[in-house]
Design a protein around this motif. Sequence first.
Motif, PDB file in Angstrom:
ATOM      1  N   GLU A   1     -12.367  -9.245   1.541  1.00  0.00           N
ATOM      2  CA  GLU A   1     -11.366  -9.314   1.117  1.00  0.00           C
ATOM      3  C   GLU A   1     -10.664  -8.013   1.456  1.00  0.00           C
ATOM      4  O   GLU A   1      -8.767  -8.586   1.952  1.00  0.00           O
ATOM      5  CB  GLU A   1     -11.525  -9.753  -0.577  1.00  0.00           C
ATOM      6  N   ALA A   2     -10.146  -7.126   1.641  1.00  0.00           N
ATOM      7  CA  ALA A   2      -9.890  -5.305   0.930  1.00  0.00           C
ATOM      8  C   ALA A   2      -9.397  -6.003   2.664  1.00  0.00           C
ATOM      9  O   ALA A   2      -8.201  -5.404   3.029  1.00  0.00           O
ATOM     10  CB  ALA A   2     -10.497  -4.732   0.147  1.00  0.00           C
ATOM     11  N   ASN A   3     -10.150  -5.764   3.443  1.00  0.00           N
ATOM     12  CA  ASN A   3      -9.904  -5.823   4.906  1.00  0.00           C
ATOM     13  C   ASN A   3      -9.987  -7.112   6.139  1.00  0.00           C
ATOM     14  O   ASN A   3     -10.533  -7.049   6.422  1.00  0.00           O
ATOM     15  CB  ASN A   3     -10.949  -5.198   5.583  1.00  0.00           C
ATOM     16  N   PRO A   4      -8.662  -7.571   5.343  1.00  0.00           N
ATOM     17  CA  PRO A   4      -8.503  -9.045   6.066  1.00  0.00           C
ATOM     18  C   PRO A   4      -8.938  -8.810   8.040  1.00  0.00           C
ATOM     19  O   PRO A   4      -9.023 -10.745   8.290  1.00  0.00           O
ATOM     20  CB  PRO A   4      -7.295  -9.861   5.344  1.00  0.00           C
ATOM     21  N   SER A   5      -8.441  -8.995   8.375  1.00  0.00           N
ATOM     22  CA  SER A   5      -8.114  -8.607   9.529  1.00  0.00           C
ATOM     23  C   SER A   5      -9.161  -7.632  10.604  1.00  0.00           C
ATOM     24  O   SER A   5      -8.672  -8.120  11.702  1.00  0.00           O
ATOM     25  CB  SER A   5      -6.571  -7.792  10.045  1.00  0.00           C
ATOM     26  N   GLY A   6     -10.064  -7.336   9.717  1.00  0.00           N
ATOM     27  CA  GLY A   6     -10.669  -6.922  10.390  1.00  0.00           C
ATOM     28  C   GLY A   6     -11.972  -5.918  11.224  1.00  0.00           C
ATOM     29  O   GLY A   6     -12.424  -5.336  11.594  1.00  0.00           O
ATOM     30  N   GLU A   7     -10.437  -4.755   9.879  1.00  0.00           N
ATOM     31  CA  GLU A   7     -10.568  -3.735  10.290  1.00  0.00           C
ATOM     32  C   GLU A   7     -12.054  -3.219   9.065  1.00  0.00           C
ATOM     33  O   GLU A   7     -12.686  -1.914  10.300  1.00  0.00           O
ATOM     34  CB  GLU A   7      -9.509  -2.567   9.085  1.00  0.00           C
ATOM     35  N   ALA A   8     -12.932  -3.544   8.501  1.00  0.00           N
ATOM     36  CA  ALA A   8     -14.238  -3.579   8.517  1.00  0.00           C
ATOM     37  C   ALA A   8     -15.558  -4.035   8.801  1.00  0.00           C
ATOM     38  O   ALA A   8     -16.213  -3.769   8.379  1.00  0.00           O
ATOM     39  CB  ALA A   8     -14.325  -3.685   6.929  1.00  0.00           C
ATOM     40  N   ASP A   9     -14.956  -4.959  10.213  1.00  0.00           N
ATOM     41  CA  ASP A   9     -16.087  -5.432  10.915  1.00  0.00           C
ATOM     42  C   ASP A   9     -17.417  -4.737  11.303  1.00  0.00           C
ATOM     43  O   ASP A   9     -18.257  -5.330  11.145  1.00  0.00           O
ATOM     44  CB  ASP A   9     -15.584  -6.062  12.208  1.00  0.00           C
ATOM     45  N   THR A  10     -17.304  -3.231  11.775  1.00  0.00           N
ATOM     46  CA  THR A  10     -18.002  -2.430  11.706  1.00  0.00           C
ATOM     47  C   THR A  10     -18.965  -1.918  10.654  1.00  0.00           C
ATOM     48  O   THR A  10     -20.060  -2.104  10.704  1.00  0.00           O
ATOM     49  CB  THR A  10     -17.992  -0.743  12.770  1.00  0.00           C
ATOM     50  N   PHE A  11     -17.931  -1.668   9.640  1.00  0.00           N
ATOM     51  CA  PHE A  11     -19.086  -1.576   8.621  1.00  0.00           C
ATOM     52  C   PHE A  11     -19.919  -2.459   7.814  1.00  0.00           C
ATOM     53  O   PHE A  11     -20.676  -2.448   7.378  1.00  0.00           O
ATOM     54  CB  PHE A  11     -17.900  -0.931   7.169  1.00  0.00           C
TER      55      PHE A  11
ATOM     56  N   LEU B   1      -2.434  -2.523   0.953  1.00  0.00           N
ATOM     57  CA  LEU B   1      -2.963  -0.893   1.333  1.00  0.00           C
ATOM     58  C   LEU B   1      -2.518  -1.685   2.351  1.00  0.00           C
ATOM     59  O   LEU B   1      -0.943  -1.102   3.501  1.00  0.00           O
ATOM     60  CB  LEU B   1      -3.105   0.388   1.085  1.00  0.00           C
ATOM     61  N   HIS B   2      -2.676  -2.373   2.900  1.00  0.00           N
ATOM     62  CA  HIS B   2      -3.020  -2.487   3.993  1.00  0.00           C
ATOM     63  C   HIS B   2      -1.933  -3.399   4.923  1.00  0.00           C
ATOM     64  O   HIS B   2      -0.335  -3.418   5.547  1.00  0.00           O
ATOM     65  CB  HIS B   2      -4.355  -4.058   4.824  1.00  0.00           C
ATOM     66  N   GLU B   3      -1.702  -4.722   3.867  1.00  0.00           N
ATOM     67  CA  GLU B   3      -0.311  -5.755   4.038  1.00  0.00           C
ATOM     68  C   GLU B   3       1.055  -4.734   3.917  1.00  0.00           C
ATOM     69  O   GLU B   3       1.722  -4.852   5.086  1.00  0.00           O
ATOM     70  CB  GLU B   3       0.203  -6.380   3.269  1.00  0.00           C
ATOM     71  N   GLN B   4       1.084  -3.924   3.550  1.00  0.00           N
ATOM     72  CA  GLN B   4       2.495  -2.498   3.672  1.00  0.00           C
ATOM     73  C   GLN B   4       2.534  -1.396   4.163  1.00  0.00           C
ATOM     74  O   GLN B   4       3.551  -0.806   4.180  1.00  0.00           O
ATOM     75  CB  GLN B   4       2.411  -2.375   1.929  1.00  0.00           C
ATOM     76  N   GLN B   5       1.072  -1.966   4.928  1.00  0.00           N
ATOM     77  CA  GLN B   5       1.062  -1.690   6.594  1.00  0.00           C
ATOM     78  C   GLN B   5       1.139   0.628   6.048  1.00  0.00           C
ATOM     79  O   GLN B   5       1.565   1.509   6.849  1.00  0.00           O
ATOM     80  CB  GLN B   5       2.655  -0.830   7.237  1.00  0.00           C
ATOM     81  N   VAL B   6       0.524   0.751   4.597  1.00  0.00           N
ATOM     82  CA  VAL B   6       0.562   2.028   4.850  1.00  0.00           C
ATOM     83  C   VAL B   6      -0.589   2.987   5.477  1.00  0.00           C
ATOM     84  O   VAL B   6      -0.350   4.116   5.637  1.00  0.00           O
ATOM     85  CB  VAL B   6      -0.266   2.436   2.927  1.00  0.00           C
ATOM     86  N   ILE B   7      -2.256   2.185   5.594  1.00  0.00           N
ATOM     87  CA  ILE B   7      -2.805   2.614   6.094  1.00  0.00           C
ATOM     88  C   ILE B   7      -2.082   2.886   8.375  1.00  0.00           C
ATOM     89  O   ILE B   7      -2.624   4.117   8.736  1.00  0.00           O
ATOM     90  CB  ILE B   7      -3.976   1.881   6.200  1.00  0.00           C
ATOM     91  N   SER B   8      -1.501   2.232   8.644  1.00  0.00           N
ATOM     92  CA  SER B   8      -1.237   2.345   9.580  1.00  0.00           C
ATOM     93  C   SER B   8      -0.533   2.776   9.814  1.00  0.00           C
ATOM     94  O   SER B   8      -0.019   3.815  10.987  1.00  0.00           O
ATOM     95  CB  SER B   8      -1.181   0.454   9.983  1.00  0.00           C
ATOM     96  N   ASN B   9       0.778   2.693   8.693  1.00  0.00           N
ATOM     97  CA  ASN B   9       1.877   4.030   9.805  1.00  0.00           C
ATOM     98  C   ASN B   9       1.360   5.380   9.123  1.00  0.00           C
ATOM     99  O   ASN B   9       1.396   6.585   9.418  1.00  0.00           O
ATOM    100  CB  ASN B   9       2.277   3.483   8.843  1.00  0.00           C
ATOM    101  N   THR B  10       0.543   5.677   8.120  1.00  0.00           N
ATOM    102  CA  THR B  10      -0.177   7.171   7.264  1.00  0.00           C
ATOM    103  C   THR B  10      -1.032   7.804   8.980  1.00  0.00           C
ATOM    104  O   THR B  10      -0.985   8.202   9.377  1.00  0.00           O
ATOM    105  CB  THR B  10      -0.896   6.808   6.568  1.00  0.00           C
ATOM    106  N   PHE B  11      -2.024   6.313   9.635  1.00  0.00           N
ATOM    107  CA  PHE B  11      -2.691   6.829  10.529  1.00  0.00           C
ATOM    108  C   PHE B  11      -2.527   6.950  11.974  1.00  0.00           C
ATOM    109  O   PHE B  11      -3.635   7.127  12.655  1.00  0.00           O
ATOM    110  CB  PHE B  11      -4.735   7.043  10.103  1.00  0.00           C
ATOM    111  N   LYS B  12      -1.464   5.766  11.999  1.00  0.00           N
ATOM    112  CA  LYS B  12      -0.932   5.736  13.354  1.00  0.00           C
ATOM    113  C   LYS B  12      -2.653   4.619  13.917  1.00  0.00           C
ATOM    114  O   LYS B  12      -1.817   4.348  15.052  1.00  0.00           O
ATOM    115  CB  LYS B  12      -1.026   6.534  14.586  1.00  0.00           C
TER     116      LYS B  12
END
Length: 185
Positions: free
Chosen positions: A167-177, A134-145
């Motif tokens: 592993e699911a957030n390879p670009s650090g999206e989940a670093d705060t969590f 979902l990250h790789e296909q930009q579903v998240i970034s396109n949906t939530f800007k």
Amino acid sequence: MDLKEYIFNKVEPIIRKWDEEGIYAVSFFVHENMSNDSIPTFSISYNTEADCDDTSVLSEERWNYAFWRQNEIEVIGDETSTATLLQWYKDNGIENIGFEDEDTMYDDEGEYIGKGPNGYYELAQVVSAVAKELHEQQVISNTFKKELPIIIHDLEYSWFMIELTKEANPSGEADTFLAFCEENF
């Protein structure tokens, strides 16, 4: 049968419809279903800034699923999706679904080192791969800007779920969590 594709095709259109203001995290909740022979279930949801009253970035109210609104949408758990999951287990030689060997669950210090009952970790791995896609296909970034973390979890925040979230957030999206987990679990 490709379980990853099956789940992706169910999850992607649901997420694309989410448009509530202030969504800051997506939940991928994998649960051991004790009422159905321990066949795991999988549901998705999200949390918003309003749901956690703008608490600090590392607060329990923000990251502990127990404080979230519990508005899950079931992806795996009904009769059809469970049959699909069971067929995938069979096709992949995963047997004794729901069994966990007590002799391998804990280390010498009593720390849980297991990966849940048979079939549980395997489903969580596929769910993590779907989140990454979902990250790789930009579903998240396109949906939530913007990018948002997708949290792979159970009720206990098991060590392996934290690893799968990384592993699911390879670009650090989940670093705060992940920082929250390091402080609290």
